[in-house]
Design an enzyme around this catalytic site. Sequence first.
Site, PDB file in Angstrom:
ATOM      1  N   ASP A   1       0.851  -1.187   0.000  1.00 27.04           N
ATOM      2  CA  ASP A   1       0.000   0.000   0.000  1.00 27.04           C
ATOM      3  C   ASP A   1       0.892   1.244   0.000  1.00 27.04           C
ATOM      4  O   ASP A   1       1.899   1.313   0.711  1.00 27.04           O
ATOM      5  CB  ASP A   1      -0.921   0.004   1.220  1.00 27.04           C
ATOM      6  CG  ASP A   1      -2.071   0.987   1.076  1.00 27.04           C
ATOM      7  OD1 ASP A   1      -3.223   0.533   0.966  1.00 27.04           O
ATOM      8  OD2 ASP A   1      -1.819   2.217   1.081  1.00 27.04           O
TER       9      ASP A   1
ATOM     10  N   HIS B   1     -12.100  -6.885 -12.911  1.00 27.61           N
ATOM     11  CA  HIS B   1     -12.596  -5.637 -12.330  1.00 27.61           C
ATOM     12  C   HIS B   1     -13.955  -5.887 -11.691  1.00 27.61           C
ATOM     13  O   HIS B   1     -14.961  -6.018 -12.385  1.00 27.61           O
ATOM     14  CB  HIS B   1     -12.697  -4.522 -13.365  1.00 27.61           C
ATOM     15  CG  HIS B   1     -13.215  -3.256 -12.765  1.00 27.61           C
ATOM     16  ND1 HIS B   1     -12.400  -2.338 -12.124  1.00 27.61           N
ATOM     17  CD2 HIS B   1     -14.486  -2.778 -12.635  1.00 27.61           C
ATOM     18  CE1 HIS B   1     -13.140  -1.345 -11.656  1.00 27.61           C
ATOM     19  NE2 HIS B   1     -14.407  -1.597 -11.949  1.00 27.61           N
TER      20      HIS B   1
ATOM     21  N   THR C   1     -12.000   3.786  -1.111  1.00 25.27           N
ATOM     22  CA  THR C   1     -11.593   4.883  -1.992  1.00 25.27           C
ATOM     23  C   THR C   1     -11.284   4.393  -3.401  1.00 25.27           C
ATOM     24  O   THR C   1     -11.314   5.177  -4.340  1.00 25.27           O
ATOM     25  CB  THR C   1     -10.355   5.617  -1.436  1.00 25.27           C
ATOM     26  OG1 THR C   1      -9.301   4.672  -1.250  1.00 25.27           O
ATOM     27  CG2 THR C   1     -10.675   6.297  -0.112  1.00 25.27           C
TER      28      THR C   1
ATOM     29  N   HIS D   1     -10.359  -5.290  -3.454  1.00 21.90           N
ATOM     30  CA  HIS D   1      -9.043  -5.502  -2.845  1.00 21.90           C
ATOM     31  C   HIS D   1      -9.238  -5.869  -1.398  1.00 21.90           C
ATOM     32  O   HIS D   1     -10.169  -5.402  -0.742  1.00 21.90           O
ATOM     33  CB  HIS D   1      -8.156  -4.253  -2.957  1.00 21.90           C
ATOM     34  CG  HIS D   1      -8.781  -3.002  -2.421  1.00 21.90           C
ATOM     35  ND1 HIS D   1      -9.695  -2.271  -3.152  1.00 21.90           N
ATOM     36  CD2 HIS D   1      -8.643  -2.349  -1.244  1.00 21.90           C
ATOM     37  CE1 HIS D   1     -10.081  -1.212  -2.451  1.00 21.90           C
ATOM     38  NE2 HIS D   1      -9.468  -1.246  -1.274  1.00 21.90           N
TER      39      HIS D   1
END
Length: 115
Positions: free
Chosen positions: A31, A47, A96, A101
């Site tokens: 990250d 996706h 965000t 994920h």
Amino acid sequence: MPEECLFCKIFAREVPAKEVFRDEEIVAFEDIRPVAPVHVLVIPKEHIPSVHELTPAHGVMLARMIQVANGIADERKIDRDGYRLVFNKGPQAGQTVYHLHVHLLGGRAMAWPPG
Ligand code: 5GP
Ligand code: ZN
């Protein structure tokens, strides 16, 4: 792939990331703003905007994402002390980036309930 999706671009190597795992289906990377000594994101190639869109057909892929996170936890030797796997869904949970994920967080004690 949605052209504006950051994590699709990371999967396609169009945006650089410090990768720690890659195969045809899954990538894990550090990250950019870590909130714990270990903070790795594990994403699928597909996706999917969030956990909310998952179906039983995604079951094996989801298990593989978690297995990759578990393997990184083993490598970083945080498996005994423990770690947290987090999926944020939507603004109130702090999501965000709208590409599925899981956060692997570890290396320090964590509060419960989360803030
Ligand atoms: P979310 O808040 O959606 O659950 O998690 C998104 C995560 O992506 C955040 O922890 C944020 O720091 C991370 N992130 C955002 N942009 C980038 C980037 O360009 N590269 C990397 N490696 N991480 C990013
Ligand atoms: Zn995407």
